[in-house]
Enzyme design. Structure first.
Site, short mmCIF file in Angstrom:
data_model
loop_
_atom_site.label_atom_id
_atom_site.label_comp_id
_atom_site.label_asym_id
_atom_site.label_seq_id
_atom_site.Cartn_x
_atom_site.Cartn_y
_atom_site.Cartn_z
N ILE A 10 0.74 -1.22 0.05
CA ILE A 10 -0.03 0.12 -0.01
C ILE A 10 0.72 1.15 -0.09
CG2 ILE A 10 -1.64 1.56 1.43
CD1 ILE A 10 -2.99 -1.36 2.49
N GLU A 17 6.43 0.08 6.49
CA GLU A 17 5.83 -0.07 5.29
C GLU A 17 4.32 -0.66 5.44
OE1 GLU A 17 7.87 -2.57 2.50
OE2 GLU A 17 8.15 -4.45 3.79
N LYS A 33 1.11 -2.96 9.02
CA LYS A 33 2.06 -2.00 9.15
C LYS A 33 3.29 -2.76 9.78
CE LYS A 33 3.38 2.53 11.00
NZ LYS A 33 2.84 3.71 11.86
N ASP A 128 1.83 14.54 13.81
CA ASP A 128 1.89 14.52 12.30
C ASP A 128 0.59 14.38 11.70
OD1 ASP A 128 3.45 14.11 10.00
OD2 ASP A 128 3.84 12.09 10.21
#
Length: 417
Positions: A10, A17, A33, A128
């Site tokens: 993805i 990643e 993840k 973030d």
């Protein structure tokens, strides 16, 4: 990871990643993840901020759901199995020719503010917030990627260059790590503008250019605000005065109420910036709040309809009463029931018992009166209260006629007494 089958990649970041995987147990698809860092123990995994944050914040309709943590002791690899979403905000607006409607934009922003409010109430701020970390599935928005999150109560200073530059608040740029949860609201305001206009609000090329872009739009802050920033900065700075062009005309389609919310989110001074809880009460979200109340009312109504409810006894009683008034015979019976005494005189039937002998009659003895009229009875012996272990004088005079017999002792088999 033997219980999952990798389907495709993805995305990829600095520390991880993301893969699309399918569970071999239930057949559902998930987002995996995979961390690039290697871990030595399960204690190190449990101390990871992202795992602690997701466990604390789940479940919430606007926070990404964590399903499973997969850790391999031998290789030290760690994977987080999360809910699979359709796309992120960046993918939604990328290459789009026409902006989204204001109603849809405010629908997304209301959910984003709800996720931030829930997170800040639980003592965590994200650090973030950007379009790539805001995920969407069937018009439901969820905030993800908590790898940079921090506790609200942790000691300052924090890491300086933590959030993506375009969405970094001024206090993150002008101080040595002295910022708070209000930085998430600045980032959310930048996302708000980008969803509306399909362009970033402050696309700075570097740190100085980022500050310059902010001053071009908002203007140079007041001296009081700059003084607060200078107190927590090793290097001094002075900026030329700029009035600022204001929010660009790319948001001309927004109503004045929505523009006021956007200005409150990107206030230069964090002390004057709106909080997530205050943003949820903003007049621009009035339609979203009404829809949420209506959905909650429909959910409660559906829950009550599933539960069996007895008949309305008051209505049935009233109907029966009206029908009795119309019937003369029932009305007469009710009147008799309200009269004192039995409603009907009925003679009880006699019992016929065959073969029963007639009982002989005996005369009762004549009882002598205790008190003679005209005389006062005198009790010669007063009453005594006798305890449980004491005997009266009469009981002492009585001697039992029966001889006392002692039963032989029965011996138990097995030697017991």
């Amino acid at each position: 990871m033997k219980n999952y089958k990798a389907i495709g990649k993805i995305g990829e970041g600095t520390f991880s990643e993301v893969l699309k995987v399918q569970s071999l147990r239930d057949g559902n698809s998930y987002a995996c993840k995979q961390m690039k860092q290697h871990f030595e123990s399960i204690e190190q995994v449990n101390n990871l901020r992202e795992i602690q944050a997701l466990r604390r914040l789940n479940p919430h309709p606007n926070i990404l759901t964590l399903h499973e943590v997969v850790f391999d002791r031998k290789s030290g690899s760690l994977a987080l199995i999360c809910e699979l979403m359709d796309m992120n905000i960046y993918e939604l607006i990328r290459g789009r020719r026409y902006p989204l409607s204001e109603q849809r934009v405010m629908h997304y922003m209301y959910q984003l503010c709800k996720s931030l409010d829930h997170m800040h109430r639980n003592g965590i701020f994200h650090r973030d917030v950007k379009p790539e970390n805001i995920l969407i599935k069937q018009d439901v928005l969820k905030l993800g990627d908590f790898g940079s999150c921090r506790s609200v109560y942790s000691k300052q200073p924090y890491t300086e260059y933590i959030s993506t530059r375009w969405y970094r608040a001024p206090e993150c740029l002008l101080t040595d790590g002295f910022y708070s949860y209000k930085m998430d609201l600045w980032s959310a305001g930048c996302v708000f503008y980008e969803i509306t206009s399909l362009q970033p609000l402050f696309p700075g090329a570097n740190e100085l250019d980022q500050i310059s872009k902010i001053h071009d739009v908002i203007g140079t802050p007041a001296e009081k605000t700059l003084t607060k920033f200078k107190q927590s900065r090793a290097m001094s700075f002075d900026f030329p005065f700029k009035k600022g062009s204001g929010i660009p005309l790319l948001t001309a389609s927004l109503s004045p109420q929505c523009l006021s919310l956007l200005h409150a989110m990107v206030a230069y001074d964090p002390d004057e910036r709106i909080s997530a809880h205050q943003a949820l009460q903003h007049p621009s979200f009035q339609e979203q709040r009404a829809a949420e109340r209506q959905a909650l009312a429909n959910h409660r109504r559906a829950c009550f309809s599933e539960c069996p409810v007895g008949p309305d006894l008051s209505t049935d009683w009233q109907t029966a009463r009206e029908s009795r008034k119309q019937h003369p015979r029932l009305r007469a019976e009710e009147e008799r029931a309200r009269r004192p005494g039995p409603a009907f005189v009925v003679e009880l039937p006699k019992l016929k018992l065959a073969g029963v002998a007639k009982l002989p009659s005996f005369s009762s003895p004549t009882l002598q009166p205790v008190f003679v009229p005209g005389k006062v009875a005198v009790l010669r012996r007063p009453f005594k209260c006798v305890g449980a272990g004491q005997k009266t004088d009469t009981q002492k005079d009585l001697k039992p006629d029966l001889k006392q017999c002692r039963l032989p002792t029965i011996e138990r088999k097995g030697g017991g007494p």
